[in-house]
Design a protein around this motif. Structure first.
Motif: not given
Length: 402
Positions: A315-316, A333-338, A343-344, A353-356
């Protein structure tokens, strides 16, 4: 008429070169775009934005990407970053014989330069950063004196210094003249500055992501000429400097320039030298960046159906641009992963925005699109080796070919 007069010479008119747009995470304190302009008098390149210094201070306090040593530069934890900081520390060491001088690093992040200077025998070092987590790290883990403050709010109780470091800070500062006035108050009468910034004349030569340097954080784009214009008309004399190529990630080159300035007893402005190089270089950079955006659109249309479900990894700065400037916005887009913990659990629009580590029971047929060209190699490795996902992975690095 500009919203922001030239921060180097104060001129009120500029030439519009590019309009940069972003789609930002929710509650982001900055704006979703600005004009990139060239001062009509001295030819300084900068962002003409209505954002205030308070907005930027809030961003660096609450959205700092520099807090985590593993997801940022500045702490020297990774090999490539350690090499860069070693070089800065050695440049400073070669300039000062005494190891008893007082050194202040403004915008020190996780204290990587200060740590390297301590290893070279400089023990009287101090760091300032707006991030509470960064300051806690340098105080607790590095045992270095630290203060949580923005450049404009630094406490007078710190006293004066023989050297002040601003390494990759000046490109983030809204009020450059005010910045110099502020740091001068903390500098001894014969004190010196070490300044390092991105080299705008070489953006086009080291294009690793489209419009990479026209981002939410970098609002000033320096050349050797414009950096000298700023300091040599503000009570400082140049005593050394040059250009360098550093790494923003392993194997990813990034252009930089640096200079040492000495405080003069009497301010004798030298006048502003017109920068005759930057306009042509920037026009080429903009043209090549747009070619890459076109390449990305072709790639997306070829590999993804409109509204197709996809995970966006990253998400940069590139992602924020692509959501505004490319066909990425048409995907499902289902989710953003970062992996950046700051950003979590935030979101972009209504998409989380989810953490992996939060990924659970992902359908193996769902495609993953990595939207970071700079960190693509490491992200690919992490997806497979660290998070054990078997989904199809797509990246954008091949789109960089001009």
């Amino acid at each position: 008429m500009l919203q922001r007069y030239c921060p180097v010479c104060g001129f009120e008119r500029g030439l519009l070169l590019h309009n940069q747009k972003f789609v930002l995470p929710d509650k982001h304190p900055l704006r979703n775009g600005y004009d990139v302009v060239l001062c009509e008098r001295c030819k300084f390149l900068f962002a003409d934005s209505s954002v205030t210094q308070h907005d930027y201070d809030a961003y660096y306090s609450n959205f700092s990407k520099y807090e985590d040593n593993h997801t940022s530069t500045g702490g020297g934890e990774s090999g490539f970053d350690s090499i860069r900081l070693d070089e800065v520390a050695k440049q400073i060491s070669n300039t000062f014989e005494s190891r008893f001088i007082r050194i202040l690093d403004v915008g020190c992040a996780n204290g990587g330069i200060l740590k390297k200077l301590k290893e070279l025998g400089f023990l009287n070092v101090v760091g300032v950063d707006p991030s509470a987590a960064c300051v806690a790290h340098i105080k607790t883990d590095l045992l270095i004196e630290g203060y949580e403050a923005s450049l404009f709010d630094m406490p007078e109780s710190m006293g004066k210094f023989d050297l002040i470091i601003l390494s990759h800070v000046m490109e983030h500062i809204l009020d450059l003249k005010g910045c110099i006035t502020k740091i001068s108050r903390f500098l001894n009468s014969n004190g010196r500055l070490y300044i390092e910034v991105p080299d705008a004349t070489r953006y086009v030569d080291l294009l690793t992501s489209p419009f990479q340097d026209f981002n939410t954080e970098h609002i000033n784009h320096f050349t050797q000429t414009s950096l000298d214009n700023l300091f040599e008309n503000s009570g400082f004399a140049k005593i050394g400097g040059g250009v360098k190529t550093i790494e923003s990630a392993p194997g990813v080159p990034y252009p930089a320039l640096y200079a040492f300035y000495k405080r003069e007893e009497v301010n004798n402005p030298v006048g502003f030298v017109v920068d005759n190089v930057i306009e042509g270089k920037t026009e080429s950079y903009i043209k090549n960046s747009q070619v890459v955006i076109n390449n990305i659109n072709f790639f997306l249309d070829k590999n993804f159906k409109r509204t197709e479900s996809v995970l966006i990894w990253g998400t940069g700065q590139l992602t924020m641009k692509l959501l505004a400037m490319s066909n990425l916005k048409f995907l499902g887009i289902l989710n953003f992963i970062d992996s950046n913990p700051i950003l979590t659990n935030k979101s972009i629009g209504e998409i989380a925005i989810m953490h992996p580590s939060q990924i659970k029971e992902l359908d193996s047929g769902i495609k993953i699109l990595i939207t970071s060209t700079i960190h693509e190699v490491q992200i690919r490795r992490d997806i497979v080796e660290k998070y054990h996902l078997i989904n199809p992975i797509f990246g954008l690095t091949d789109c960089l070919k001009i």
